[in-house]
Scaffold this motif. Structure first.
Motif, mmCIF file in Angstrom:
data_model
loop_
_atom_site.group_PDB
_atom_site.id
_atom_site.type_symbol
_atom_site.label_atom_id
_atom_site.label_comp_id
_atom_site.label_asym_id
_atom_site.label_seq_id
_atom_site.Cartn_x
_atom_site.Cartn_y
_atom_site.Cartn_z
ATOM 1 N N LEU A 90 -5.174 -1.660 16.435
ATOM 2 C CA LEU A 90 -5.724 -0.403 16.924
ATOM 3 C C LEU A 90 -4.573 0.539 17.254
ATOM 4 C CD1 LEU A 90 -8.482 -1.771 19.319
ATOM 5 C CD2 LEU A 90 -8.769 -0.815 17.031
ATOM 6 N N PRO A 91 -4.556 1.721 16.637
ATOM 7 C CA PRO A 91 -3.480 2.675 16.948
ATOM 8 C C PRO A 91 -3.542 3.065 18.421
ATOM 9 C CG PRO A 91 -4.757 3.409 15.048
ATOM 10 C CD PRO A 91 -5.456 2.246 15.629
ATOM 11 N N SER A 92 -2.413 2.941 19.099
ATOM 12 C CA SER A 92 -2.387 3.238 20.535
ATOM 13 C C SER A 92 -2.019 4.687 20.821
ATOM 14 C CB SER A 92 -1.399 2.304 21.233
ATOM 15 O OG SER A 92 -0.114 2.454 20.666
ATOM 16 N N SER A 93 -1.506 5.388 19.830
ATOM 17 C CA SER A 93 -1.118 6.787 20.035
ATOM 18 C C SER A 93 -1.184 7.534 18.708
ATOM 19 C CB SER A 93 0.304 6.847 20.623
ATOM 20 O OG SER A 93 1.215 6.292 19.710
ATOM 21 N N ARG A 94 -0.854 8.849 18.778
ATOM 22 C CA ARG A 94 -0.854 9.658 17.562
ATOM 23 C C ARG A 94 0.569 9.975 17.099
ATOM 24 N NH1 ARG A 94 -5.597 12.093 15.988
ATOM 25 N NH2 ARG A 94 -7.332 11.845 17.406
ATOM 26 N N GLU A 111 6.480 -4.374 18.596
ATOM 27 C CA GLU A 111 6.402 -5.837 18.571
ATOM 28 C C GLU A 111 5.054 -6.294 18.010
ATOM 29 O OE1 GLU A 111 7.196 -7.205 22.526
ATOM 30 O OE2 GLU A 111 9.325 -6.664 22.428
ATOM 31 N N GLU A 112 3.971 -5.607 18.390
ATOM 32 C CA GLU A 112 2.645 -5.941 17.868
ATOM 33 C C GLU A 112 2.580 -5.699 16.353
ATOM 34 O OE1 GLU A 112 -0.082 -3.574 20.103
ATOM 35 O OE2 GLU A 112 0.131 -4.793 21.918
ATOM 36 N N LEU A 113 3.165 -4.595 15.910
ATOM 37 C CA LEU A 113 3.192 -4.274 14.488
ATOM 38 C C LEU A 113 4.029 -5.291 13.713
ATOM 39 C CD1 LEU A 113 2.080 -2.180 12.534
ATOM 40 C CD2 LEU A 113 4.108 -0.803 12.936
ATOM 41 N N THR A 114 5.146 -5.698 14.283
ATOM 42 C CA THR A 114 5.992 -6.708 13.651
ATOM 43 C C THR A 114 5.253 -8.035 13.539
ATOM 44 O OG1 THR A 114 7.981 -5.649 14.529
ATOM 45 C CG2 THR A 114 8.208 -7.929 13.798
ATOM 46 N N GLU A 115 4.573 -8.448 14.600
ATOM 47 C CA GLU A 115 3.805 -9.700 14.576
ATOM 48 C C GLU A 115 2.661 -9.621 13.564
ATOM 49 O OE1 GLU A 115 2.551 -13.421 14.986
ATOM 50 O OE2 GLU A 115 4.441 -12.603 15.743
ATOM 51 N N ALA A 116 1.991 -8.482 13.477
ATOM 52 C CA ALA A 116 0.908 -8.306 12.504
ATOM 53 C C ALA A 116 1.463 -8.376 11.075
ATOM 54 C CB ALA A 116 0.200 -6.975 12.735
ATOM 55 N N ALA A 117 2.630 -7.785 10.851
ATOM 56 C CA ALA A 117 3.257 -7.835 9.527
ATOM 57 C C ALA A 117 3.602 -9.282 9.163
ATOM 58 C CB ALA A 117 4.510 -6.962 9.498
ATOM 59 N N ARG A 118 4.054 -10.067 10.120
ATOM 60 C CA ARG A 118 4.334 -11.492 9.858
ATOM 61 C C ARG A 118 3.061 -12.235 9.481
ATOM 62 N NH1 ARG A 118 8.126 -11.551 14.759
ATOM 63 N NH2 ARG A 118 10.144 -11.258 13.780
ATOM 64 N N ARG A 119 1.948 -11.933 10.158
ATOM 65 C CA ARG A 119 0.678 -12.602 9.835
ATOM 66 C C ARG A 119 0.216 -12.234 8.424
ATOM 67 N NH1 ARG A 119 -0.842 -11.185 15.287
ATOM 68 N NH2 ARG A 119 -2.167 -9.555 14.435
ATOM 69 N N VAL A 120 0.371 -10.975 8.050
ATOM 70 C CA VAL A 120 -0.005 -10.546 6.694
ATOM 71 C C VAL A 120 0.896 -11.234 5.676
ATOM 72 C CG1 VAL A 120 -0.045 -8.579 5.107
ATOM 73 C CG2 VAL A 120 -1.040 -8.366 7.378
ATOM 74 N N ALA A 121 2.197 -11.311 5.972
ATOM 75 C CA ALA A 121 3.132 -11.981 5.067
ATOM 76 C C ALA A 121 2.768 -13.455 4.895
ATOM 77 C CB ALA A 121 4.559 -11.838 5.577
ATOM 78 N N ALA A 122 2.174 -14.057 5.920
ATOM 79 C CA ALA A 122 1.766 -15.458 5.859
ATOM 80 C C ALA A 122 0.410 -15.632 5.172
ATOM 81 C CB ALA A 122 1.723 -16.053 7.266
ATOM 82 N N GLY A 123 -0.249 -14.517 4.818
ATOM 83 C CA GLY A 123 -1.500 -14.612 4.070
ATOM 84 C C GLY A 123 -2.744 -14.195 4.832
#
Length: 177
Positions: free
Chosen positions: A23-27, A4-16
Motif C-alpha cells: 500500500l503506497p504510504s505517500s505521494r 525496507e518494506e519495498l526491498t522485502e517485497a522485491a525479495r519475495r517477488v524474486a523468490a516467486g
C-alpha cells in the motif's frame, strides 16, 4: 521504513511470490515507486498465468496426439517427449529427458536421422522397425531453426497397421493370381 518494506517485497517477488502488493504510504517518490512496483507485479502475475494456460494447452495436445513427438537440443539431449513417442519407442519419459539421443532411443536409424538433420540443417525422414521388430515406424526430423536454435523436432508415426494391410492386399492379389 517504506524502502525496507519495498526491498522485502522485491525479495519475495524474486523468490516467486507474485501476489505481493504494498500500500503506497505517500505521494512522493517512494509512493510512486510502490505504485509502479504493484503495477509490475500485477503484470508479471497476469503474464505468468497466461503462460501457464498456454503451457497447459500444449501439454494437453501433446498428451492426446497419436503421433509421437520429441525435441532434441543442439547437444543431442532429449528435452521433450510425448506419451505416444514413449509407447512407440518403448521407453519412459524419465529414461529419455535429459539423456542423449543414443541413450534414449537406442536405435541406430533414429540416431543417424538426428545426426544427418543436425549436420545438413534440412528435414530428413527414415522408416524403421521397432527394437522388438513388431512395429514399423516412420520418423521425420525437422530443424527448429528460429524458434529453438539448434534443436530438432522428431515426429514418429506408427505405420504398422498400414504395413499389415499392404501385406494382406499383396497376399490377396497373389492368391487371386
Amino acid at each position: 521504513q517504506p524502502l525496507e518494506e519495498l526491498t522485502e517485497a522485491a525479495r519475495r517477488v524474486a523468490a516467486g511470490d507474485l501476489h505481493t502488493t504494498l500500500l503506497p504510504s505517500s505521494r512522493d517518490e517512494i509512493g510512486q515507486l510502490t505504485a509502479a512496483f504493484n503495477t509490475m507485479t500485477g503484470r508479471l502475475r497476469s503474464q505468468f498465468e497466461s503462460l501457464e494456460v498456454e503451457r497447459g494447452k500444449l501439454a494437453a495436445v501433446l498428451a492426446q496426439m497419436t503421433d509421437g513427438v520429441s525435441i532434441v537440443d543442439g547437444g543431442g539431449k532429449v528435452t521433450l517427449i510425448n506419451p505416444a513417442a514413449e509407447r512407440m519407442l518403448k521407453i519412459q519419459g524419465e529414461q529419455a529427458i535429459g539423456h542423449s539421443v543414443a541413450e534414449a532411443f537406442r536405435q541406430i536409424q533414429l540416431i543417424e536421422l538426428w545426426r544427418k538433420t543436425r549436420d545438413t540443417g534440412l528435414p530428413q525422414s527414415v522408416a524403421a522397425d521397432s527394437i522388438e521388430g513388431n512395429a514399423f515406424l516412420q520418423a521425420v526430423a525437422t530443424p527448429l531453426g528460429g524458434t529453438l536454435q539448434g534443436s530438432i523436432l522428431l515426429l514418429f508415426q506408427d505405420l504398422t497397421r498400414l504395413r499389415r494391410l499392404e501385406g494382406v492386399r499383396r497376399d490377396f492379389i497373389a492368391n487371386i493370381s
